[in-house]
Design an enzyme around this catalytic site. Structure first.
Site, short mmCIF file in Angstrom:
data_model
loop_
_atom_site.label_atom_id
_atom_site.label_comp_id
_atom_site.label_asym_id
_atom_site.label_seq_id
_atom_site.Cartn_x
_atom_site.Cartn_y
_atom_site.Cartn_z
CB SER A 199 -1.54 0.16 -4.60
OG SER A 199 -1.28 1.45 -5.13
CG HIS A 245 -2.78 -4.18 -4.01
ND1 HIS A 245 -1.66 -4.53 -3.31
CD2 HIS A 245 -2.39 -3.25 -4.92
CE1 HIS A 245 -0.62 -3.83 -3.77
NE2 HIS A 245 -1.04 -3.04 -4.74
CE LYS A 285 1.30 -5.65 -6.29
NZ LYS A 285 2.65 -5.20 -6.04
#
Ligand SMILES: Cc1ncc(COP(=O)(O)O)c(C=O)c1O
Length: 408
Positions: free
Chosen positions: A176, A204, A235
């Site tokens: 990250s 991610h 995200k």
């Protein structure tokens, strides 16, 4: 007992004081930050879906249809049809037998690691894993072996030391704060050899890597090999919450034992419906993922052309390591004055001496914006420290130890 103000002063003196900045309006590529227009270069709204009209509409409709809150945990009365629908769509997308929603990525990691590793077991965790994994290790009754970042020799050393008690290898898929990718095929191979489960955090990776944005695990062709894949809805999927993809037995076990699922209210229906709409958009227009990857390449290339070091980043997360915490904050403030918002990240989020600007690219940025940002950053980032690339010798690294993981 120390005074709270003394503790705050201590944080200020060490350059570690934090305050929240205020964004007006949605998480677009340009925002008003504390009243000033800036280019947003640190949001995880990678695909630009958090502010997409269809996602907003889906959330608004769900609020009208189901109400705003779920009212209880999944195991009491909070399990609603909309939760089931998202789980079913996500397991189809990730090609897993089962899927289970969690309140957030933090709750998923903390709950899953702590229930998979029991007393007498050993968890093997990458030294740059996200804090939620570190906290899962802390909560587990097991011992933790923290292996040097992506260091397979060190991981194998830990597996040997564990002497048959290794229960879980856990790693971020995309790291990250560094944007590099874990060596997943080799990790899976070691796990097989030492008869250990593997858990990958795709916070991610989902929406950013692999065919159709299915993540780093899919990119490596390991969808059938990894036991537990965690993803977040907050995200690339533009909403809030998280999910785990696994087999049906594992899902049943987590429903029965993961305390962060059992003892927490189910996700709000608008968040779930928003994620459903975002997933639909991701599946129907995978070119968003290509655009994100293209944009990430434009930013990395532009920064390197300006003489900056982006570390081992291969993704939309691009670190500019500055070193000291105060120096990173100063660079951040200077960039802000020139209209670029890239938050400084300091310990304990990253190791001491590696404070940085952590840049996050979005598919909704233009190439011109990214090239311009690289010029601004080159003017404000001081000479970058040389980060040693050579791994430390295995014997110099920590051995299996009780309780707390070393990485903060
Ligand atoms: C690798 C990783 N895992 C988990 C999380 C936590 O996810 P969430 O924000 O949904 O709690 C984050 C978020 O910052 C992350 O970077």
């Amino acid at each position: 007992m120390t005074d709270i103000n003394e503790r705050l002063d201590d944080l200020r003196q060490r350059g570690l004081y934090r305050r929240m900045r205020l964004v007006s309006g949605p998480q677009g590529p340009r925002v008003l930050l504390d009243g000033k227009p800036v280019l947003l270069l640190c949001s995880n709204n990678y695909l630009g879906l958090a502010d997409h009209p269809r996602v907003r509409e889906a959330a608004a409709e769900a609020a009208m249809r189901y109400g705003v809150g779920a009212g209880a945990s999944r195991l009491v009365s909070g399990n609603m049809t909309v939760h089931r629908r998202l789980e079913s769509e996500l397991s189809e997308f990730k090609r897993s037998q089962a899927c289970l929603l969690f309140g957030s990525g933090y709750l998923a990691n903390a709950g899953i690691v702590s229930t998979l590793a029991r007393e007498g077991d050993v968890v093997l965790s990458d030294s740059l894993n996200h804090a939620s994994i570190v906290d899962g290790c802390r909560l587990a009754g097991a011992r933790t072996f923290v292996y040097e970042h992506c260091d397979l020799d060190h991981l194998e050393y830990g597996l040997r030391e564990a002497a048959g008690r290794a229960a879980l290898i856990v790693t971020d898929g995309v790291f990250s704060m560094d944007g590099d990718v874990a060596p997943l095929p080799e990790i899976v191979e070691l796990a097989r050899r030492y008869d250990t489960r593997v858990m990958v955090d795709e916070a991610h990776g989902t929406g950013a890597l692999g065919p159709g944005g299915r993540g780093a695990v899919a990119a490596a062709g390991l969808e059938d090999e990894v036991d537990v894949v965690v993803g977040t809805l907050g995200k690339s999927l533009g909403s809030y919450g998280a999910f785990v993809c696994c087999d049906a037995d594992m899902a049943e076990y987590l429903v029965n034992t993961a305390r962060t699922l059992i003892f927490s209210t189910a996700l709000p229906p608008p968040a779930v419906a928003g994620a459903l709409a975002a997933l639909d958009l991701l599946r129907s227009s995978p070119e968003r993922v290509d655009k994100l990857q293209r944009n990430a390449r434009v930013l990395r290339d532009s920064l390197r052309d300006e003489g900056l070091d982006c570390g081992d980043s291969e993704t939309q997360i691009v670190p500019l390591v500055v070193g000291g915490a105060s120096a990173a904050m100063a660079a951040c403030e200077k960039a802000l004055k020139k209209g670029v918002f890239a938050q400084a990240i300091r310990p304990p989020t990253v190791p001491e001496g590696t404070s940085r600007l952590r840049l996050a690219v979005m598919a909704s940025h233009t190439s011109a914006e990214l090239r311009q940002a690289a010029k601004v950053l080159a003017a404000v980032v001081p000479a970058q420290p040389q980060v040693p690339r050579e791994p430390r010798p295995v014997e110099a690294a920590p051995r299996v130890y009780d309780g707390l993981a070393e990485a903060a």
